[in-house]
Design a protein around this motif. Sequence first.
Motif, PDB file in Angstrom:
ATOM      1  N   LEU A  10      39.387 -26.699  25.868  1.00  0.00           N
ATOM      2  CA  LEU A  10      39.752 -26.400  27.197  1.00  0.00           C
ATOM      3  C   LEU A  10      38.698 -27.321  27.970  1.00  0.00           C
ATOM      4  CD1 LEU A  10      39.947 -22.684  27.049  1.00  0.00           C
ATOM      5  CD2 LEU A  10      41.726 -24.027  27.846  1.00  0.00           C
ATOM      6  N   LEU A  11      37.604 -27.425  27.673  1.00  0.00           N
ATOM      7  CA  LEU A  11      36.604 -28.249  28.624  1.00  0.00           C
ATOM      8  C   LEU A  11      37.156 -29.671  28.561  1.00  0.00           C
ATOM      9  CD1 LEU A  11      33.111 -26.821  27.471  1.00  0.00           C
ATOM     10  CD2 LEU A  11      34.310 -26.793  29.732  1.00  0.00           C
ATOM     11  N   ASP A  13      40.225 -30.877  28.330  1.00  0.00           N
ATOM     12  CA  ASP A  13      41.677 -30.728  29.047  1.00  0.00           C
ATOM     13  C   ASP A  13      41.252 -30.788  30.609  1.00  0.00           C
ATOM     14  OD1 ASP A  13      42.990 -30.827  26.887  1.00  0.00           O
ATOM     15  OD2 ASP A  13      43.584 -28.635  27.081  1.00  0.00           O
ATOM     16  N   ARG A  14      39.942 -29.957  30.879  1.00  0.00           N
ATOM     17  CA  ARG A  14      39.774 -30.030  32.258  1.00  0.00           C
ATOM     18  C   ARG A  14      38.730 -30.951  32.671  1.00  0.00           C
ATOM     19  NH1 ARG A  14      42.192 -26.052  30.435  1.00  0.00           N
ATOM     20  NH2 ARG A  14      43.300 -24.245  31.599  1.00  0.00           N
ATOM     21  N   ARG A  15      38.222 -31.688  31.705  1.00  0.00           N
ATOM     22  CA  ARG A  15      37.087 -32.969  32.100  1.00  0.00           C
ATOM     23  C   ARG A  15      35.876 -32.132  32.771  1.00  0.00           C
ATOM     24  NH1 ARG A  15      41.556 -35.799  31.619  1.00  0.00           N
ATOM     25  NH2 ARG A  15      42.136 -37.997  32.166  1.00  0.00           N
ATOM     26  N   MET A  16      35.539 -31.291  31.873  1.00  0.00           N
ATOM     27  CA  MET A  16      34.455 -30.662  32.581  1.00  0.00           C
ATOM     28  C   MET A  16      33.333 -30.496  31.431  1.00  0.00           C
ATOM     29  SD  MET A  16      34.216 -26.399  33.767  1.00  0.00           S
ATOM     30  CE  MET A  16      35.271 -26.695  34.769  1.00  0.00           C
ATOM     31  N   THR A  17      32.009 -30.638  31.715  1.00  0.00           N
ATOM     32  CA  THR A  17      31.128 -30.542  30.665  1.00  0.00           C
ATOM     33  C   THR A  17      30.641 -29.401  30.529  1.00  0.00           C
ATOM     34  OG1 THR A  17      29.347 -30.734  32.284  1.00  0.00           O
ATOM     35  CG2 THR A  17      30.282 -32.718  31.272  1.00  0.00           C
ATOM     36  N   LEU A  18      29.856 -28.935  29.368  1.00  0.00           N
ATOM     37  CA  LEU A  18      29.544 -27.433  29.054  1.00  0.00           C
ATOM     38  C   LEU A  18      28.458 -27.221  30.136  1.00  0.00           C
ATOM     39  CD1 LEU A  18      29.839 -25.387  26.921  1.00  0.00           C
ATOM     40  CD2 LEU A  18      28.185 -26.242  25.553  1.00  0.00           C
ATOM     41  N   THR A  19      27.610 -28.256  30.526  1.00  0.00           N
ATOM     42  CA  THR A  19      26.500 -27.964  31.487  1.00  0.00           C
ATOM     43  C   THR A  19      27.271 -27.481  32.815  1.00  0.00           C
ATOM     44  OG1 THR A  19      25.206 -29.575  30.507  1.00  0.00           O
ATOM     45  CG2 THR A  19      24.781 -28.904  33.016  1.00  0.00           C
ATOM     46  N   GLU A  20      28.093 -27.822  33.338  1.00  0.00           N
ATOM     47  CA  GLU A  20      28.932 -27.698  34.433  1.00  0.00           C
ATOM     48  C   GLU A  20      29.711 -26.285  34.498  1.00  0.00           C
ATOM     49  OE1 GLU A  20      32.592 -29.291  37.317  1.00  0.00           O
ATOM     50  OE2 GLU A  20      31.979 -30.483  35.524  1.00  0.00           O
ATOM     51  N   LEU A  21      30.023 -25.970  33.309  1.00  0.00           N
ATOM     52  CA  LEU A  21      30.533 -24.621  33.033  1.00  0.00           C
ATOM     53  C   LEU A  21      29.497 -23.638  33.024  1.00  0.00           C
ATOM     54  CD1 LEU A  21      33.137 -22.845  32.384  1.00  0.00           C
ATOM     55  CD2 LEU A  21      32.671 -23.173  29.862  1.00  0.00           C
ATOM     56  N   PRO A  59      42.519 -15.606  28.178  1.00  0.00           N
ATOM     57  CA  PRO A  59      41.872 -15.383  27.136  1.00  0.00           C
ATOM     58  C   PRO A  59      42.298 -16.005  26.181  1.00  0.00           C
ATOM     59  CG  PRO A  59      41.331 -13.447  28.323  1.00  0.00           C
ATOM     60  CD  PRO A  59      42.683 -14.061  29.262  1.00  0.00           C
ATOM     61  N   GLY A  60      43.710 -15.928  25.976  1.00  0.00           N
ATOM     62  CA  GLY A  60      44.516 -16.562  24.890  1.00  0.00           C
ATOM     63  C   GLY A  60      44.308 -17.795  24.640  1.00  0.00           C
ATOM     64  N   ASP A  61      44.089 -18.640  25.733  1.00  0.00           N
ATOM     65  CA  ASP A  61      44.115 -19.942  25.856  1.00  0.00           C
ATOM     66  C   ASP A  61      42.858 -20.467  25.227  1.00  0.00           C
ATOM     67  OD1 ASP A  61      46.363 -20.134  27.528  1.00  0.00           O
ATOM     68  OD2 ASP A  61      45.273 -20.165  29.215  1.00  0.00           O
ATOM     69  N   MET A  62      41.600 -19.434  25.274  1.00  0.00           N
ATOM     70  CA  MET A  62      40.391 -19.814  24.655  1.00  0.00           C
ATOM     71  C   MET A  62      40.066 -19.182  23.452  1.00  0.00           C
ATOM     72  SD  MET A  62      36.651 -19.078  26.609  1.00  0.00           S
ATOM     73  CE  MET A  62      36.535 -17.604  26.263  1.00  0.00           C
ATOM     74  N   LEU A  63      40.693 -18.270  22.861  1.00  0.00           N
ATOM     75  CA  LEU A  63      40.454 -17.603  21.530  1.00  0.00           C
ATOM     76  C   LEU A  63      41.941 -17.639  20.616  1.00  0.00           C
ATOM     77  CD1 LEU A  63      38.783 -14.304  22.831  1.00  0.00           C
ATOM     78  CD2 LEU A  63      37.656 -16.375  22.066  1.00  0.00           C
ATOM     79  N   ARG A  64      41.689 -17.696  19.706  1.00  0.00           N
ATOM     80  CA  ARG A  64      42.797 -17.703  18.555  1.00  0.00           C
ATOM     81  C   ARG A  64      42.423 -17.006  17.279  1.00  0.00           C
ATOM     82  NH1 ARG A  64      43.357 -23.357  17.624  1.00  0.00           N
ATOM     83  NH2 ARG A  64      42.052 -23.128  15.881  1.00  0.00           N
ATOM     84  N   PHE A  65      43.196 -16.441  16.702  1.00  0.00           N
ATOM     85  CA  PHE A  65      43.122 -15.383  15.764  1.00  0.00           C
ATOM     86  C   PHE A  65      43.716 -16.444  14.289  1.00  0.00           C
ATOM     87  CE2 PHE A  65      44.871 -13.001  11.987  1.00  0.00           C
ATOM     88  CZ  PHE A  65      43.790 -12.320  11.849  1.00  0.00           C
ATOM     89  N   GLU A  66      42.727 -16.858  13.215  1.00  0.00           N
ATOM     90  CA  GLU A  66      43.146 -17.536  12.315  1.00  0.00           C
ATOM     91  C   GLU A  66      42.832 -16.423  11.002  1.00  0.00           C
ATOM     92  OE1 GLU A  66      40.357 -20.659  12.056  1.00  0.00           O
ATOM     93  OE2 GLU A  66      41.450 -21.746  13.798  1.00  0.00           O
ATOM     94  N   SER A  67      43.930 -16.338  10.088  1.00  0.00           N
ATOM     95  CA  SER A  67      43.798 -15.532   8.976  1.00  0.00           C
ATOM     96  C   SER A  67      42.668 -16.166   8.121  1.00  0.00           C
ATOM     97  CB  SER A  67      45.018 -15.287   8.126  1.00  0.00           C
ATOM     98  OG  SER A  67      45.514 -16.772   7.615  1.00  0.00           O
ATOM     99  N   GLU A  68      42.015 -15.482   7.114  1.00  0.00           N
ATOM    100  CA  GLU A  68      41.286 -15.829   6.222  1.00  0.00           C
ATOM    101  C   GLU A  68      41.644 -17.006   5.505  1.00  0.00           C
ATOM    102  OE1 GLU A  68      38.087 -15.483   6.071  1.00  0.00           O
ATOM    103  OE2 GLU A  68      38.062 -13.964   7.673  1.00  0.00           O
TER     104      GLU A  68
END
Length: 89
Positions: A10-11, A13-21, A59-68
């Motif tokens: 997401l960062l 795609d939006r050309r944003m740094t973790l510091t900016e967020l 929230p679904g754009d940021m989190l994804r369920f992955e089976s074991e």
Amino acid sequence: MPIAVKLDDLLHDRRMTLTELADRVGMTLANLSILKTGKARAIRFSTLDAICEALSCQPGDMLRFESEAGHAEREQSPVARRKERSTRQ
């Protein structure tokens, strides 16, 4: 862990740094880094709300369920996956 965090995507795609967020949501860079790397064990709804607001996402754009099974398969080497698939057929 079966929940994967796609914050890095997401960062990017939006050309944003973790510091900016971190500045936008009022979190420390260290805590956001823990979340981004998938090492966080929990997230508050208020934190999720602030991040989604700052990134204009759901929230679904940021989190994804992955089976074991899917998680274990991704951690295997490509050669091991090919061998396993060939033995199943």
